[in-house]
Motif scaffolding. Sequence first.
Motif, PDB file in Angstrom:
ATOM      1  N   VAL A 246      29.546 -84.426 106.952  1.00  0.00           N
ATOM      2  CA  VAL A 246      28.481 -85.153 105.969  1.00  0.00           C
ATOM      3  C   VAL A 246      28.422 -84.325 104.618  1.00  0.00           C
TER       4      VAL A 246
ATOM      5  N   ALA B  53      23.718 -86.457  98.901  1.00  0.00           N
ATOM      6  CA  ALA B  53      24.110 -87.960  98.851  1.00  0.00           C
ATOM      7  C   ALA B  53      23.779 -88.267  97.638  1.00  0.00           C
TER       8      ALA B  53
ATOM      9  N   ALA C 109      24.622 -95.712 100.949  1.00  0.00           N
ATOM     10  CA  ALA C 109      25.687 -95.691 101.899  1.00  0.00           C
ATOM     11  C   ALA C 109      26.254 -94.285 101.959  1.00  0.00           C
ATOM     12  N   VAL C 110      25.681 -93.360 102.896  1.00  0.00           N
ATOM     13  CA  VAL C 110      25.992 -92.189 102.997  1.00  0.00           C
ATOM     14  C   VAL C 110      27.256 -91.938 103.918  1.00  0.00           C
ATOM     15  N   PRO C 111      28.486 -91.465 103.584  1.00  0.00           N
ATOM     16  CA  PRO C 111      29.566 -91.388 104.710  1.00  0.00           C
ATOM     17  C   PRO C 111      29.328 -90.267 105.725  1.00  0.00           C
TER      18      PRO C 111
ATOM     19  N   LYS D  59      30.973 -88.888 109.270  1.00  0.00           N
ATOM     20  CA  LYS D  59      32.284 -88.992 110.049  1.00  0.00           C
ATOM     21  C   LYS D  59      31.822 -87.887 111.328  1.00  0.00           C
TER      22      LYS D  59
ATOM     23  N   ARG E 277      29.078 -95.465 107.373  1.00  0.00           N
ATOM     24  CA  ARG E 277      27.921 -95.429 106.496  1.00  0.00           C
ATOM     25  C   ARG E 277      26.614 -95.430 106.781  1.00  0.00           C
TER      26      ARG E 277
ATOM     27  N   ARG F 156      22.323 -95.730 105.636  1.00  0.00           N
ATOM     28  CA  ARG F 156      21.187 -95.410 104.420  1.00  0.00           C
ATOM     29  C   ARG F 156      20.326 -94.392 105.060  1.00  0.00           C
TER      30      ARG F 156
END
Length: 172
Positions: A78, A82, A87-89, A91, A136, A138
């Motif tokens: 992450v 941000a 829409a924070v990616p 993984k 993604r 919020r």
Amino acid sequence: MSKALNPHLPHSLTRRHLMAGAAATGAVLALPATALAQTATKTAIVGPLAPNPVEFKKTVQQFLGSAKPLSEGLQLDVAVLADNPSAVPVKAKVTLPITDEEWCEEIIVLAELNPSPLTCRLRFTADTGTAEAAVRVRLSQTQTIHAMARMKSGKVLVAKQAVTVAASGCGM
């Protein structure tokens, strides 16, 4: 508010006047949640955007059960800052070997200070071959993102990353 925004209200009637009048009479004012949040203190998030620490703790405890969390074996990717809080990616990837006897059954992603902390729940089978997901989320404010993975053997892997948010993504 100005007459241009609402011709039915006098020019001098503003949100501050509405809030003060409602407070004096004990009335409940029907303003949008974002207006109520903006009228409150600038440092605290109130109303439907408020953090829900009880729900966060409940979700973590339900996922953990009696397992002891292990901080190795789960990679969380992450960004620290941000750019777009709407829409924070995120993984999450299990780095342990996946075999027919040991695989990841489930990954969850939690946003600790969001009104609804559980942002994602993904389930896997032995046939998946890997356990990773990119989503993604919020974010309502600067907070810590948590990822948890439950393995077939009952092990629970955990990872977390603090994320700085410039503006709220919830309620926009």
